[in-house]
Write an enzyme that holds these catalytic residues in place. Sequence first.
Site, PDB file in Angstrom:
ATOM      1  N   GLU A  20       0.668  -1.217  -0.033  1.00  0.00           N
ATOM      2  CA  GLU A  20       0.034  -0.001  -0.045  1.00  0.00           C
ATOM      3  C   GLU A  20       0.702   1.349  -0.216  1.00  0.00           C
ATOM      4  OE1 GLU A  20      -2.860   0.709   3.313  1.00  0.00           O
ATOM      5  OE2 GLU A  20      -3.573   2.536   2.235  1.00  0.00           O
ATOM      6  N   GLU A  45       5.045   4.940   3.412  1.00  0.00           N
ATOM      7  CA  GLU A  45       4.360   6.485   3.620  1.00  0.00           C
ATOM      8  C   GLU A  45       5.750   7.348   3.819  1.00  0.00           C
ATOM      9  OE1 GLU A  45       1.155   8.031   3.835  1.00  0.00           O
ATOM     10  OE2 GLU A  45       2.699   9.337   3.932  1.00  0.00           O
ATOM     11  N   ASP A  95      -1.778  12.054  -3.821  1.00  0.00           N
ATOM     12  CA  ASP A  95      -1.644  13.481  -3.690  1.00  0.00           C
ATOM     13  C   ASP A  95      -2.104  13.882  -5.327  1.00  0.00           C
ATOM     14  OD1 ASP A  95      -1.274  13.791  -0.978  1.00  0.00           O
ATOM     15  OD2 ASP A  95       0.898  13.583  -1.453  1.00  0.00           O
ATOM     16  N   LYS A  99      -2.377  21.361 -10.489  1.00  0.00           N
ATOM     17  CA  LYS A  99      -1.753  22.384 -11.437  1.00  0.00           C
ATOM     18  C   LYS A  99      -0.841  21.507 -12.213  1.00  0.00           C
ATOM     19  CE  LYS A  99      -1.382  26.327  -8.131  1.00  0.00           C
ATOM     20  NZ  LYS A  99      -0.729  26.617  -7.194  1.00  0.00           N
ATOM     21  N   ASP A 131     -10.756  10.653  -5.643  1.00  0.00           N
ATOM     22  CA  ASP A 131     -11.792  11.504  -5.729  1.00  0.00           C
ATOM     23  C   ASP A 131     -11.577  12.617  -6.848  1.00  0.00           C
ATOM     24  OD1 ASP A 131      -9.614  12.840  -4.068  1.00  0.00           O
ATOM     25  OD2 ASP A 131     -10.805  14.653  -4.180  1.00  0.00           O
TER      26      ASP A 131
END
Length: 306
Positions: A20, A45, A95, A99, A131
Amino acid sequence: MLIRAGEAQFPLPQQPQVLEIGFGDGHFTAQIARLYPEWQILGVEKSAGSVARALGRFHREGIQNVWVYHGQATFALRNLVAPRSLHKVYVNFPDPWPKAKHEENRLLQRGFFQRLSTRLAEGGALLLTTDHEAYWHFAQAEAQASGLFTIETPPPPEFHLTTKYALKWRAQGRRFYYAVFQKIAEDPTPWPPIARYPVPHAILTGSLPRLNAFEKTVVRFPGGTAVLLEATQALSPEGGYYFHTHLEEEDLVQDLLLEARPSSHGLYVGLSRFGAPLSTAGVRATVAWLVSYFEAQGLQVKQRSY
Ligand SMILES: C[S@@+](CC[C@H](N)C(=O)[O-])C[C@H]1O[C@@H](n2cnc3c(N)ncnc32)[C@H](O)[C@@H]1O
């Protein structure tokens, strides 16, 4: 459960079959670890705060089948994961870098898919939930361009929508997008683990000069750059200096210490073990520069180990 790259075996002996990337608070990781106790899961992470919170969660919940690497996904994929070993790679709410000028920072790019193909088992898949519609399209275009994956876009499984970010976006009424990238071919470019070397150092004769005016120095070497940011005096009675160094090599960024300190054999100049650094080609090149810096000040090398 926390893997320290400087001390780990490459690839990991635990042989994770599930990865993950960007697990955030670790809620989803804990969920799959409980659902599938037979899986060995590697969570990666880059945020230290998130790693600390997730480790606390795994400890509290008695989870035994999760291994945590604090750092960059590409480093973990390259070094910790064995070729053709992963069955599933989860990426939940990466993330988005919305832009256009920041698109190069997105994780799911063609080069990443090429490298991923070397670590996925036959039929293994990356599962993306986001999303961000634009990123969802972007990732599909990048995977398509690699020619190494089939892509399906069913609705997201309900249990993917329980991560911290999913709950946040759900509360705002956002839509969710899902894609399954299944490996159908493998990129032929070799991507071996990063080469590691014995701790580089030298023993010098002569007296250690005072370094009141040490200036920030950039050292370039094939494949990367090191910046020696400053020299600080050691507080130990023997004295000596620590050199705060920022090192960037392919797939690896390290902040580490080099040191110059009196020892029973002479002046030791080399990598400090503080923070379990990885002793790489870049570390060797930087130590070589530091030794030559002292040579230029009149010290002589008695023994060189790099
Ligand atoms: C938007 S958050 C999502 C966190 C979690 N997956 C969730 O759904 O709640 C993205 C996470 O990915 C991590 N991340 C981003 N790029 C990464 C990389 N290249 N390697 C490891 N972690 C990364 C960030 O630190 C952050 O915790």
